[in-house]
Design an enzyme around this catalytic site. Structure first.
Site, PDB file in Angstrom:
ATOM      1  CB  SER A  10      -0.911   0.009   1.226  1.00 22.68           C
ATOM      2  OG  SER A  10      -1.620   1.234   1.284  1.00 22.68           O
ATOM      3  CG  HIS A  33      -3.953  -1.146  -2.259  1.00 19.96           C
ATOM      4  ND1 HIS A  33      -5.002  -1.840  -2.828  1.00 19.96           N
ATOM      5  CD2 HIS A  33      -4.495  -0.357  -1.299  1.00 19.96           C
ATOM      6  CE1 HIS A  33      -6.131  -1.489  -2.227  1.00 19.96           C
ATOM      7  NE2 HIS A  33      -5.840  -0.587  -1.305  1.00 19.96           N
ATOM      8  CG  ASP A  35      -5.350   3.041   0.163  1.00 21.71           C
ATOM      9  OD1 ASP A  35      -6.304   2.296  -0.144  1.00 21.71           O
ATOM     10  OD2 ASP A  35      -4.387   2.665   0.857  1.00 21.71           O
ATOM     11  CG  MET A  37      -8.373   7.802   1.268  1.00 23.12           C
ATOM     12  SD  MET A  37      -7.785   7.743   2.980  1.00 23.12           S
ATOM     13  CE  MET A  37      -6.803   6.230   2.937  1.00 23.12           C
ATOM     14  CG  HIS A  66      -9.284   0.894  -1.868  1.00 24.03           C
ATOM     15  ND1 HIS A  66      -8.917   0.619  -0.564  1.00 24.03           N
ATOM     16  CD2 HIS A  66     -10.640   0.936  -1.882  1.00 24.03           C
ATOM     17  CE1 HIS A  66     -10.008   0.499   0.169  1.00 24.03           C
ATOM     18  NE2 HIS A  66     -11.056   0.693  -0.602  1.00 24.03           N
ATOM     19  CG  MET A  68     -11.416   4.032   0.453  1.00 25.05           C
ATOM     20  SD  MET A  68     -10.240   3.873   1.811  1.00 25.05           S
ATOM     21  CE  MET A  68      -8.707   3.871   0.872  1.00 25.05           C
ATOM     22  CG  MET A 137     -12.503  -2.173   3.083  1.00 25.46           C
ATOM     23  SD  MET A 137     -10.822  -1.729   2.580  1.00 25.46           S
ATOM     24  CE  MET A 137     -10.279  -0.738   3.981  1.00 25.46           C
ATOM     25  CG  ASP A 175      -6.743  -2.301   2.197  1.00 26.82           C
ATOM     26  OD1 ASP A 175      -5.740  -2.235   2.937  1.00 26.82           O
ATOM     27  OD2 ASP A 175      -7.195  -1.321   1.578  1.00 26.82           O
TER      28      ASP A 175
END
Length: 223
Positions: A10, A33, A35, A37, A66, A68, A137, A175
């Site tokens: 990540s 990975h 993220d 956000m 990913h 979010m 998750m 994750d």
């Protein structure tokens, strides 16, 4: 589908001031990975499409984005268009999960569906045939460094059984809190793709950490 364990470090645990170099430190990984956000769907803000596009240009491994974020119908296809390998949206943020999956695939990426620890898998079994990955998750989304929630493994086992019996064709990803202490139980439950943050980027030698995690996961499923 192959049950060879896949490790996806990540980038949330990397040094954001050195992102290009940090991608090279995990060149032995299967996916990277990323993220995304938006400070709305989750109470944190990380990076967006322009930065992901820059990372894609230098990353030695495929990007696993990913998202979010709110309104994934609007934003998700763009991440596929810039070259992300897998683009995952949150079930809780989608108004039409099938349409999002279709648009991500049409833009050239695998489509992933993520569910929070408290979100029942049963509510989304009917849309999972439209997806290529299921991200379970094992912490609350939004922040790194949280402790693993073992109760979510029941959802992993359900998904694994549906894949193994031919009812679904997808990779099961997990994750949150994945490290040397938790990866074996996740592997035994049926995970294919393991997202690991500090367990990789916090190690003195990320390549050795990736190899060790992969070996642990493989050993846990070899019996």
């Amino acid at each position: 589908m192959s049950r060879e364990p896949m490790i996806a470090p990540s980038l949330l645990s990397a040094d954001f001031a050195r992102l290009a170099e940090e991608t090279q430190r995990v060149a032995d990984a299967d996916w990277l990975h990323v993220d995304v956000m938006d400070a709305h769907f989750v109470p944190n803000l990380t990076l967006g499409l322009p930065v992901v596009e820059a990372i894609q240009a230098v990353s030695p491994v495929p990007l696993d984005c990913h998202l979010m974020i709110e309104d994934p119908e609007r934003w998700a296809p763009g991440y596929a268009q810039v070259g992300a390998h897998n683009v995952t949206v949150h079930a809780e943020a989608c108004t039409d999960p099938r349409a999002v999956a279709r648009d991500i695939r049409a833009a050239g990426a695998l489509a992933g569906l993520a569910i929070k620890p408290g979100t029942p898998l049963d509510q989304y079994l009917d849309v999972l045939p439209d997806y290529d990955t299921l991200l379970v998750m094992s912490v609350e989304p939004g922040f790194g460094g949280q402790s693993f929630i073992p109760d979510v493994l029941a959802k992993v086992r359900t998904a694994r059984e549906l894949v193994d019996t031919g009812h679904l064709k997808l990779l099961v990803e997990i994750d949150g809190g994945i490290n040397a202490d938790t990866i074996e139980q996740a592997a035994e439950a049926g995970v294919d793709v393991f997202v690991a943050g500090s367990a990789v980027y916090g190690a003195d030698d990320p390549a050795k950490a990736i190899a060790a995690l992969r070996a642990q996961a493989a050993a846990a499923t070899s019996g």
